[in-house]
Design an enzyme around this catalytic site. Structure first.
Site, PDB file in Angstrom:
ATOM      1  N   GLY A  80      13.514  -1.323  -6.680  1.00  0.00           N
ATOM      2  CA  GLY A  80      14.370  -2.208  -7.484  1.00  0.00           C
ATOM      3  C   GLY A  80      15.167  -1.393  -8.487  1.00  0.00           C
ATOM      4  O   GLY A  80      14.627  -0.496  -9.127  1.00  0.00           O
ATOM      5  N   ASP A  96       5.481  -0.956 -15.289  1.00  0.00           N
ATOM      6  CA  ASP A  96       4.139  -1.049 -14.697  1.00  0.00           C
ATOM      7  C   ASP A  96       3.638   0.271 -14.110  1.00  0.00           C
ATOM      8  O   ASP A  96       2.872   0.285 -13.158  1.00  0.00           O
ATOM      9  CB  ASP A  96       4.112  -2.156 -13.629  1.00  0.00           C
ATOM     10  N   ARG A 155       7.071  -8.260 -12.007  1.00  0.00           N
ATOM     11  CA  ARG A 155       6.139  -8.214 -10.874  1.00  0.00           C
ATOM     12  C   ARG A 155       4.767  -8.699 -11.352  1.00  0.00           C
ATOM     13  O   ARG A 155       4.697  -9.788 -11.901  1.00  0.00           O
ATOM     14  CB  ARG A 155       6.070  -6.801 -10.287  1.00  0.00           C
ATOM     15  N   THR A 190      12.165   1.477 -13.603  1.00  0.00           N
ATOM     16  CA  THR A 190      11.765   0.116 -13.259  1.00  0.00           C
ATOM     17  C   THR A 190      11.695  -0.718 -14.530  1.00  0.00           C
ATOM     18  O   THR A 190      11.183  -0.249 -15.552  1.00  0.00           O
ATOM     19  CB  THR A 190      10.400   0.059 -12.535  1.00  0.00           C
TER      20      THR A 190
HETATM   21  O1  F6P Z   1      10.315  -4.129  -9.645  1.00  0.00           O
HETATM   22  C1  F6P Z   1      11.426  -4.746 -10.181  1.00  0.00           C
HETATM   23  C2  F6P Z   1      11.502  -6.186  -9.774  1.00  0.00           C
HETATM   24  O2  F6P Z   1      12.673  -6.744 -10.348  1.00  0.00           O
HETATM   25  C3  F6P Z   1      10.286  -7.043 -10.139  1.00  0.00           C
HETATM   26  O3  F6P Z   1      10.297  -7.434 -11.481  1.00  0.00           O
HETATM   27  C4  F6P Z   1      10.425  -8.177  -9.175  1.00  0.00           C
HETATM   28  O4  F6P Z   1       9.167  -8.735  -8.891  1.00  0.00           O
HETATM   29  C5  F6P Z   1      11.015  -7.532  -7.957  1.00  0.00           C
HETATM   30  O5  F6P Z   1      11.591  -6.301  -8.376  1.00  0.00           O
HETATM   31  C6  F6P Z   1      12.067  -8.340  -7.252  1.00  0.00           C
HETATM   32  O6  F6P Z   1      12.426  -7.676  -6.098  1.00  0.00           O
HETATM   33  P1  F6P Z   1      13.726  -7.996  -5.230  1.00  0.00           P
HETATM   34  O7  F6P Z   1      14.895  -7.407  -5.937  1.00  0.00           O
HETATM   35  O8  F6P Z   1      13.453  -7.332  -3.933  1.00  0.00           O
HETATM   36  O9  F6P Z   1      13.839  -9.485  -5.153  1.00  0.00           O
END
Ligand code: F6P
Length: 355
Positions: free
Chosen positions: A15, A133, A175, A129
């Site tokens: 992400g 985490d 997350r 990130t």
């Molecule tokens: O790890 C970053 C994050 O934005 C998390 O907070 C979230 O759960 C996830 O990625 C969302 O992922 P995607 O962009 O694949 O929907």
């Protein structure tokens, strides 16, 4: 003596996070300053597998630090988890004479970096990130901006909630981690914060809301961490209406929190991490992630970082600790305790003063 590093690669994976561009800029300019060329790998590990690269100059990165997202694009790449994918990535490194890689992202990115390091491509990880985490580091690139974005949204939601005498339940990304939720909950004067890390006393929150309403309070903010599950926030919103008689609305800003102009804190932290990563890579270090511990930028062994993460998240598997000395394991336990204590302290304060 011939220089070992003539050319390094940089990629962003997983992400995206505001501040990733600052790391890219810092890596590029630091490396060029040290006489080393830089190849940007486009689209994370899949770009490495499919040979999508771009040579970077100072002017390519001179105006990117005020932009969110990542100029190198990002991807979550399953093929890279296979030996075949890994070999294709190594072939791309050989083709372009890439002597080492700086990989910016989260734990998945670091797993990829350690796999490449083992196979002879020196890699250094830099956190990127919003979730914060990564247990081994106190902060991650992107966390501060994401929190400030939630703050702006929360303040706006407070305005309209005040006009209409409502409660606004805001679900924030993160997350499975409650870092964004707990910090923004404190900064937004939330009457309740719900995170996986701590038990939530729903009835106590309802009772406090009723008490505050009787005192004349019109608006309420409740922050729910994404990790509570996709149904939780909406269900809680309905329950607030039923149990307190206060009209409530649910709000999920989702990916909005991942974009936007990086804050000063993120830009500076990113710049420090990028610079340190280049320095250490050129000195011959590999398989480490750049972490912040009590405001010191230090390298941490990636395997140690990944396992302390599992320990903190109660996900240790049989044999995970076998490769570590008793001292290293003690350090892991101490860090997990520190992380837990942070949540205990923050949660106690938020519950005591949120209204
Ligand atoms: O790890 C970053 C994050 O934005 C998390 O907070 C979230 O759960 C996830 O990625 C969302 O992922 P995607 O962009 O694949 O929907």
């Amino acid at each position: 003596m011939e220089k070992k590093f003539k050319r390094i690669g940089v990629l962003t994976s997983g992400g995206d996070a505001p501040g990733m561009n600052s790391v890219i800029k810092s890596v590029t300019c630091a490396a060029l300053d040290m006489g080393v060329e830089v190849i940007g790998i486009l689209g994370g590990y899949s770009g490495l597998i499919n040979d999508r690269t771009k040579k970077l100059s100072e002017s390519d990165v001179s105006d990117i630090i005020s932009k969110g997202g990542t100029m190198l694009y990002s991807d979550r790449c399953d093929e890279f988890k296979t030996e075949e994918g890994m070999q294709k990535a190594i072939a791309t490194c050989k083709k372009h004479n890439i002597d080492g890689i700086i990989a910016i992202g989260g734990d998945g990115t670091f797993r990829g970096a350690t796999d490449l390091s083992i196979r002879g491509v020196p890699c250094i990880g830099v956190s990127g990130t919003i979730d914060n985490d990564i247990t081994a580091t106190d902060i991650t690139v992107g966390f501060d901006t994401a929190m400030n974005t939630v703050l702006k949204l929360g303040d706006a939601l407070r305005d309209t909630s005040e006009s209409h005498a409502r409660c606004c339940v805001i679900e924030v990304m993160g997350r499975n981690a409650g870092y964004i939720a707990i910090e923004t909950g404190m900064a937004l004067n939330a009457i309740g914060v719900v995170i996986q890390e701590m038990p939530f006393d729903k009835e106590a929150m309802f009772a406090k809301m009723i008490r505050m309403k009787e005192q004349g309070q019109r608006s309420f903010i409740v922050i729910v961490a994404e990790g509570m599950g996709s149904e939780f926030g909406e269900a809680l919103t309905k329950e607030i209406e039923e149990k307190t008689g206060i009209e409530a609305r649910f709000n999920r800003p989702a990916h909005i929190v991942r974009g936007g102009i990086p804050t000063l804190a993120d830009r500076c932290f990113a710049a420090r991490c990028g610079y340190k990563a280049v320095q250490l890579l050129l000195e011959g270090q590999s398989d480490v992630v750049i972490c912040s511990r009590h405001d010191k930028i230090i390298p941490v062994d990636i395997k140690w970082a990944l396992i302390v993460d599992r320990m903190y998240k109660n996900k240790l598997k049989d044999g995970d600790l076998d490769a570590f000395t008793p001292e290293e394991i003690e350090k892991m336990k101490a860090l997990c305790k520190e992380r837990h204590e942070y949540f205990v302290e923050m949660y106690e304060i938020v519950n005591a003063i949120g209204c």
